[in-house]
Design a protein around this motif. Structure first.
Motif, mmCIF file in Angstrom:
data_model
loop_
_atom_site.group_PDB
_atom_site.id
_atom_site.type_symbol
_atom_site.label_atom_id
_atom_site.label_comp_id
_atom_site.label_asym_id
_atom_site.label_seq_id
_atom_site.Cartn_x
_atom_site.Cartn_y
_atom_site.Cartn_z
ATOM 1 N N GLN A 13 0.815 -1.216 0.000
ATOM 2 C CA GLN A 13 0.000 0.000 0.000
ATOM 3 C C GLN A 13 0.845 1.260 0.000
ATOM 4 N N GLY A 14 2.063 1.149 0.526
ATOM 5 C CA GLY A 14 2.952 2.295 0.516
ATOM 6 C C GLY A 14 3.810 2.363 -0.733
ATOM 7 N N PHE A 15 3.625 1.403 -1.639
ATOM 8 C CA PHE A 15 4.468 1.328 -2.831
ATOM 9 C C PHE A 15 3.807 2.047 -4.001
ATOM 10 N N LEU A 16 4.341 1.816 -5.183
ATOM 11 C CA LEU A 16 3.917 2.502 -6.395
ATOM 12 C C LEU A 16 2.857 1.697 -7.143
ATOM 13 N N SER A 17 2.091 2.388 -7.967
ATOM 14 C CA SER A 17 1.223 1.694 -8.913
ATOM 15 C C SER A 17 2.095 1.235 -10.084
ATOM 16 N N ALA A 18 1.552 0.389 -10.945
ATOM 17 C CA ALA A 18 2.304 -0.085 -12.109
ATOM 18 C C ALA A 18 2.713 1.081 -12.998
ATOM 19 N N LYS A 19 1.823 2.025 -13.182
ATOM 20 C CA LYS A 19 2.124 3.193 -14.023
ATOM 21 C C LYS A 19 3.225 4.043 -13.397
ATOM 22 N N GLU A 20 3.172 4.245 -12.087
ATOM 23 C CA GLU A 20 4.190 5.052 -11.411
ATOM 24 C C GLU A 20 5.561 4.395 -11.487
ATOM 25 N N LEU A 21 5.595 3.060 -11.339
ATOM 26 C CA LEU A 21 6.874 2.361 -11.437
ATOM 27 C C LEU A 21 7.443 2.483 -12.854
ATOM 28 N N ALA A 22 6.590 2.382 -13.857
ATOM 29 C CA ALA A 22 7.044 2.559 -15.244
ATOM 30 C C ALA A 22 7.628 3.951 -15.447
ATOM 31 N N GLU A 23 6.965 4.953 -14.906
ATOM 32 C CA GLU A 23 7.468 6.329 -15.026
ATOM 33 C C GLU A 23 8.804 6.495 -14.323
ATOM 34 N N MET A 24 8.967 5.821 -13.192
ATOM 35 C CA MET A 24 10.224 5.899 -12.454
ATOM 36 C C MET A 24 11.352 5.218 -13.222
ATOM 37 N N MET A 25 11.037 4.127 -13.903
ATOM 38 C CA MET A 25 12.041 3.458 -14.733
ATOM 39 C C MET A 25 12.491 4.371 -15.874
ATOM 40 N N CYS A 26 11.536 5.078 -16.480
ATOM 41 C CA CYS A 26 11.887 6.050 -17.527
ATOM 42 C C CYS A 26 12.772 7.152 -16.950
ATOM 43 N N GLY A 27 12.434 7.616 -15.760
ATOM 44 C CA GLY A 27 13.208 8.657 -15.103
ATOM 45 C C GLY A 27 14.621 8.221 -14.758
ATOM 46 N N ALA A 28 14.815 6.882 -14.617
ATOM 47 C CA ALA A 28 16.148 6.341 -14.316
ATOM 48 C C ALA A 28 16.980 6.161 -15.581
ATOM 49 N N GLY A 29 16.417 6.540 -16.735
ATOM 50 C CA GLY A 29 17.172 6.485 -17.973
ATOM 51 C C GLY A 29 16.914 5.264 -18.832
ATOM 52 N N LEU A 30 15.946 4.431 -18.450
ATOM 53 C CA LEU A 30 15.606 3.270 -19.264
ATOM 54 C C LEU A 30 14.665 3.690 -20.389
ATOM 55 N N VAL A 31 14.745 2.994 -21.506
ATOM 56 C CA VAL A 31 13.903 3.306 -22.661
ATOM 57 C C VAL A 31 13.037 2.088 -23.002
#
Length: 198
Positions: free
Chosen positions: A156-174
């Motif tokens: 419950q304190g973690f990310l949604s699937a969409k938020e995790l995807a956005e974070m992966m993009c923010g980490a430089g993954l394509v």
């Protein structure tokens, strides 16, 4: 898990007792696997499993921190995490570290229980079920209510699937994409390290 087409060694972060390392070895492209975990007590169990399966010569288990991976750049064809990302103290940093140690064109693959976004009926009912029923089931079948109370709280304190995807993009993954499983309660995320262009 999709490891891509290149051949070479793979990395499993937060390996626990090593289950994902054995899955990685099933892929013909994977020449060997390093399983890394911050909790040293997990590693003897993983080593014992590898010996029992006769795959100890292709797997190395070691203690290490996902936030400061002890490997050079561009070493692995992929880095995987199974049900461990929600326990990282600094998720963006750990994602950047995984991207760093993966070869250009290589993949970061994450399997994780994700927070429901509440946009569908399951999203509204699942948190209630998870908070109330899971601890009771843990007490009944595993004799450990506390551990199974922690699990819903961590999700419950973690990310949604969409938020995790956005974070992966923010980490430089394509080419980041994900697939939802288990009525949206679990997601497999895949991102790639950008290839060098000459």
């Amino acid at each position: 898990m999709a490891v891509g087409e290149m051949s070479g060694p793979a990395l499993d972060v937060a390996t626990g007792t090593g289950d994902f390392t054995f899955d990685l070895l099933r892929h013909r492209q994977v020449t060997g696997v390093v399983g890394l975990d911050f909790t040293r007590a997990m590693l003897p169990l993983a080593i014992e499993k590898a010996c029992n399966r006769g795959s100890g010569d292709r797997i190395e288990f070691m203690a290490g921190d996902a936030h400061a991976l002890p490997f050079p750049d561009d070493q692995f064809i992929c880095a995987t995490v199974g049900f461990g990302v929600r326990n990282f103290i600094d998720v963006p940093l750990a994602l950047r570290e995984m991207r760093r140690v993966v070869r250009p064109g290589g993949r970061v693959v994450i399997l994780e229980i994700v927070r429901q976004d509440g946009l569908n009926p399951i999203g509204k009912l699942f948190p209630l079920y998870f908070r109330r029923v899971t601890p009771w089931m843990g007490a009944l079948f595993a004799g450990d209510r506390e551990a199974y109370t922690y699990l819903p709280e961590s999700v419950q304190g973690f990310l949604s699937a969409k938020e995790l995807a956005e974070m992966m993009c923010g980490a430089g993954l394509v080419n980041v994409r994900y697939r939802s499983l288990g009525l949206g309660t679990v997601a497999i995320h895949v991102g790639e390290k950008k290839e060098n262009r000459k």
